[in-house]
Write a protein that holds these residues in place. Structure first.
Motif, PDB file in Angstrom:
ATOM      1  N   ALA A   1       5.002  -1.811  -2.421  1.00 19.79           N
ATOM      2  CA  ALA A   1       4.046  -1.856  -3.535  1.00 19.79           C
ATOM      3  C   ALA A   1       3.705  -0.451  -4.020  1.00 19.79           C
ATOM      4  O   ALA A   1       3.687  -0.181  -5.235  1.00 19.79           O
ATOM      5  N   LEU A   2       3.446   0.454  -3.076  1.00 18.83           N
ATOM      6  CA  LEU A   2       3.102   1.819  -3.475  1.00 18.83           C
ATOM      7  C   LEU A   2       4.308   2.523  -4.105  1.00 18.83           C
ATOM      8  O   LEU A   2       4.158   3.308  -5.047  1.00 18.83           O
ATOM      9  N   ALA A   3       5.508   2.212  -3.602  1.00 16.06           N
ATOM     10  CA  ALA A   3       6.715   2.808  -4.177  1.00 16.06           C
ATOM     11  C   ALA A   3       6.899   2.385  -5.627  1.00 16.06           C
ATOM     12  O   ALA A   3       7.290   3.193  -6.484  1.00 16.06           O
ATOM     13  N   THR A   4       6.615   1.118  -5.940  1.00 17.03           N
ATOM     14  CA  THR A   4       6.747   0.668  -7.332  1.00 17.03           C
ATOM     15  C   THR A   4       5.719   1.354  -8.227  1.00 17.03           C
ATOM     16  O   THR A   4       6.030   1.716  -9.367  1.00 17.03           O
ATOM     17  N   LEU A   5       4.522   1.569  -7.715  1.00 19.38           N
ATOM     18  CA  LEU A   5       3.509   2.274  -8.499  1.00 19.38           C
ATOM     19  C   LEU A   5       3.908   3.730  -8.718  1.00 19.38           C
ATOM     20  O   LEU A   5       3.691   4.300  -9.786  1.00 19.38           O
ATOM     21  N   GLU A   6       4.500   4.320  -7.686  1.00 23.10           N
ATOM     22  CA  GLU A   6       4.957   5.707  -7.820  1.00 23.10           C
ATOM     23  C   GLU A   6       6.081   5.805  -8.850  1.00 23.10           C
ATOM     24  O   GLU A   6       6.155   6.756  -9.636  1.00 23.10           O
ATOM     25  N   ALA A   7       6.975   4.821  -8.857  1.00 24.46           N
ATOM     26  CA  ALA A   7       8.070   4.818  -9.820  1.00 24.46           C
ATOM     27  C   ALA A   7       7.548   4.695 -11.250  1.00 24.46           C
ATOM     28  O   ALA A   7       8.210   5.135 -12.200  1.00 24.46           O
ATOM     29  N   GLU A   8       6.379   4.101 -11.401  1.00 26.62           N
ATOM     30  CA  GLU A   8       5.758   3.941 -12.721  1.00 26.62           C
ATOM     31  C   GLU A   8       4.779   5.072 -13.043  1.00 26.62           C
ATOM     32  O   GLU A   8       4.060   4.995 -14.038  1.00 26.62           O
ATOM     33  N   ASP A   9       4.747   6.102 -12.190  1.00 26.05           N
ATOM     34  CA  ASP A   9       3.824   7.229 -12.365  1.00 26.05           C
ATOM     35  C   ASP A   9       2.360   6.786 -12.340  1.00 26.05           C
ATOM     36  O   ASP A   9       1.511   7.358 -13.036  1.00 26.05           O
ATOM     37  N   ASP A  10       2.068   5.764 -11.525  1.00 30.76           N
ATOM     38  CA  ASP A  10       0.697   5.251 -11.415  1.00 30.76           C
ATOM     39  C   ASP A  10       0.062   5.615 -10.081  1.00 30.76           C
ATOM     40  O   ASP A  10      -0.807   4.884  -9.566  1.00 30.76           O
ATOM     41  N   THR A  11       0.489   6.705  -9.494  1.00 31.03           N
ATOM     42  CA  THR A  11      -0.127   7.185  -8.263  1.00 31.03           C
ATOM     43  C   THR A  11      -0.660   8.601  -8.500  1.00 31.03           C
ATOM     44  O   THR A  11      -0.153   9.298  -9.392  1.00 31.03           O
ATOM     45  N   PRO A  12      -1.681   9.019  -7.734  1.00 37.92           N
ATOM     46  CA  PRO A  12      -2.342   8.306  -6.646  1.00 37.92           C
ATOM     47  C   PRO A  12      -3.024   7.018  -7.122  1.00 37.92           C
ATOM     48  O   PRO A  12      -3.503   6.957  -8.257  1.00 37.92           O
ATOM     49  N   ALA A  13      -3.043   6.032  -6.249  1.00 35.70           N
ATOM     50  CA  ALA A  13      -3.600   4.731  -6.582  1.00 35.70           C
ATOM     51  C   ALA A  13      -4.654   4.338  -5.558  1.00 35.70           C
ATOM     52  O   ALA A  13      -4.556   4.695  -4.382  1.00 35.70           O
ATOM     53  N   ARG A  14      -5.661   3.596  -6.028  1.00 35.78           N
ATOM     54  CA  ARG A  14      -6.688   3.083  -5.124  1.00 35.78           C
ATOM     55  C   ARG A  14      -6.178   1.829  -4.431  1.00 35.78           C
ATOM     56  O   ARG A  14      -5.208   1.191  -4.865  1.00 35.78           O
ATOM     57  N   SER A  15      -6.845   1.453  -3.353  1.00 34.69           N
ATOM     58  CA  SER A  15      -6.378   0.324  -2.547  1.00 34.69           C
ATOM     59  C   SER A  15      -6.361  -0.977  -3.341  1.00 34.69           C
ATOM     60  O   SER A  15      -5.478  -1.814  -3.144  1.00 34.69           O
ATOM     61  N   ARG A  16      -7.298  -1.158  -4.274  1.00 35.71           N
ATOM     62  CA  ARG A  16      -7.329  -2.401  -5.046  1.00 35.71           C
ATOM     63  C   ARG A  16      -6.105  -2.510  -5.960  1.00 35.71           C
ATOM     64  O   ARG A  16      -5.580  -3.613  -6.183  1.00 35.71           O
ATOM     65  N   GLU A  17      -5.633  -1.370  -6.487  1.00 37.59           N
ATOM     66  CA  GLU A  17      -4.437  -1.382  -7.329  1.00 37.59           C
ATOM     67  C   GLU A  17      -3.195  -1.670  -6.490  1.00 37.59           C
ATOM     68  O   GLU A  17      -2.297  -2.397  -6.919  1.00 37.59           O
ATOM     69  N   ILE A  18      -3.169  -1.080  -5.283  1.00 35.71           N
ATOM     70  CA  ILE A  18      -2.038  -1.336  -4.375  1.00 35.71           C
ATOM     71  C   ILE A  18      -2.054  -2.797  -3.940  1.00 35.71           C
ATOM     72  O   ILE A  18      -1.000  -3.445  -3.860  1.00 35.71           O
ATOM     73  N   TYR A  19      -3.252  -3.331  -3.708  1.00 32.38           N
ATOM     74  CA  TYR A  19      -3.352  -4.727  -3.254  1.00 32.38           C
ATOM     75  C   TYR A  19      -2.843  -5.688  -4.331  1.00 32.38           C
ATOM     76  O   TYR A  19      -2.153  -6.667  -4.022  1.00 32.38           O
ATOM     77  N   THR A  20      -3.182  -5.415  -5.583  1.00 31.63           N
ATOM     78  CA  THR A  20      -2.709  -6.277  -6.673  1.00 31.63           C
ATOM     79  C   THR A  20      -1.184  -6.320  -6.698  1.00 31.63           C
ATOM     80  O   THR A  20      -0.578  -7.397  -6.830  1.00 31.63           O
TER      81      THR A  20
END
Length: 404
Positions: free
Chosen positions: A306-325
């Motif tokens: 999940a965090l890797a996909t957010l990183e690929a979208e340039d959406d990190t650093p991310a909060r836990s609620r975003e990672i949880y979604t």
């Protein structure tokens, strides 16, 4: 297809094993203060007296185990000149032996021939202790018992038993000294008051190596491991610098020097260069991440995914609620029941401890409060390589397709 015959070609090594973890050099560099204190704590043994219990603390790779092997080898060798003195050592690594029962049975088996080993099941703990006392007393003399990675123990019964062995009349012939080695600086605080009181140990703290100390360690091993003039001048300083960045870990610096030498040999290069070091570091990082992720369960891997996909979208650093979604959507797509947001928050911190994630504390005061943000500590491509099996079973998210 090329030939797969194994033939000896050029090698930069004279003694490759000098770079391995179990090699004990003739002298130790960079640990003079710690060795002096450690030597003093072991000194009673040469007089046939029961030595102090000793606990060594410090991060991984700072020389605790190497110093122990070095000094105990010296002690055993020096003891041979005295006819009235018998000193022996037994070293037990507690990684995988998380109970007093298993440590005691393992100690028994290290002192017995394989044909007379006992099983790790089928006895009560008191029975295993009785067998242990019998083996120790039969050996007699001074016995130094090293419990490496002692912080893996889930109970401290064995520590109490060993530290009170003669006082409780479990031993009459043998005198034992306990040496505990821990990466956890707070390990002693987790022991029961009864055990802390009975140990009366000397604590020796090992500081991390700085770049100059690491360079001295590598120079020493280089002289034994490699042929003359096969390392370019920048290899040792670069390995030392990278080791200093890794929290002063000598093991990682030595692993990097070993990897560089192996790459040069595989490529039939007559010189080990900076390029071999940098390529070796990339390969070691990939191996480290792959091992860490391989040990995770499916849901923990989904969190990393999940965090890797957010990183690929340039959406990190991310909060836990975003990672949880994102985690929840991946779990649903994989046909798995997602776990709770609380579980995820707890495991994000565990993943950070493993070096897979970075965690940053954010304090926005009364307006925004305190919260944590997460991003990948390792290169995205390295993490995605390590998640290959996860992709096979759970599919590839659109955001990471371009990286595969």
């Amino acid at each position: 297809m090329g030939s797969f015959d194994f033939v000896r070609e050029y090698s930069p090594y004279t003694n490759r094993e000098a770079l391995l973890d179990d090699y004990t050099p003739d002298t130790l560099v960079g640990r003079d203060d710690e060795l002096e204190e450690y030597h003093g704590a072991l000194q009673p043994a040469i007089y046939g007296e029961q030595p102090d219990n000793i606990f060594l603390y410090g991060k991984a790779g700072v020389g605790k185990t190497a110093a122990t092997r070095f000094l105990l080898n010296k002690l055993v060798d020096n003891a041979e000149q005295y006819e009235d003195l018998d000193v022996r050592t037994e070293i037990i690594n507690c990684d995988g032996l998380n109970s007093s029962y298993r440590v005691a049975s393992n100690l028994v088996n290290t002192m017995r021939p394989p044909s007379n080993h006992i099983s790790e099941t089928g006895y009560s703990r008191s029975q295993v202790y009785d067998i242990m006392w019998e083996e120790l007393d039969n050996a007699g003399g001074i016995i130094l018992i090293v419990l490496d990675e002692i912080d893996h123990l889930k109970d401290d019964s064995i520590l109490y038993q060993l530290s009170r062995a003669r006082e409780n009349e479990n031993l009459t012939e043998a005198r034992i000294g306990l040496i505990g080695i821990s990466n956890d600086l707070t390990f002693r605080d987790s022991l029961s008051p009864k055990v802390r009181s009975s140990l009366c140990e000397r604590a020796i703290s090992f500081s991390t190596y700085d770049a100059n100390e690491l360079r001295a360690v590598l120079e020493q091993r280089k002289e034994v491991a490699f042929k003359d003039d096969v390392l370019s001048d920048d290899v040792v300083p670069l390995c030392a610098a990278f080791g200093a960045q890794e929290s002063g870990d000598a093991r990682k610096a030595l692993d990097l020097l070993l990897k560089a030498g192996d790459l040069a040999r595989e490529q039939n290069d007559e010189e080990v260069t900076e390029q071999h070091v940098r390529r070796g570091r990339q390969l070691l990082e990939r191996e480290q991440v792959a091992r860490g992720i391989a040990d995770l369960n499916d849901h923990e891997r989904l969190v990393v995914y999940a965090l890797a996909t957010l990183e690929a979208e340039d959406d990190t650093p991310a909060r836990s609620r975003e990672i949880y979604t994102r985690y929840k959507s991946l779990a649903d797509a994989a046909g798995k029941d997602s776990l709770t947001a609380r579980w995820l928050r707890e495991h994000l911190d565990d993943l950070a401890m493993l070096g897979i994630l970075n965690v940053t504390e954010i304090n926005e005061g009364s307006a925004g409060g305190k919260y944590r943000e997460y991003d990948l500590q390792q290169d995205l491509a390295v993490v995605l390589d390590a998640l290959e099996e996860t992709f096979e079973s759970m599919g590839v998210h659109a955001s990471v397709k371009g990286y595969l």
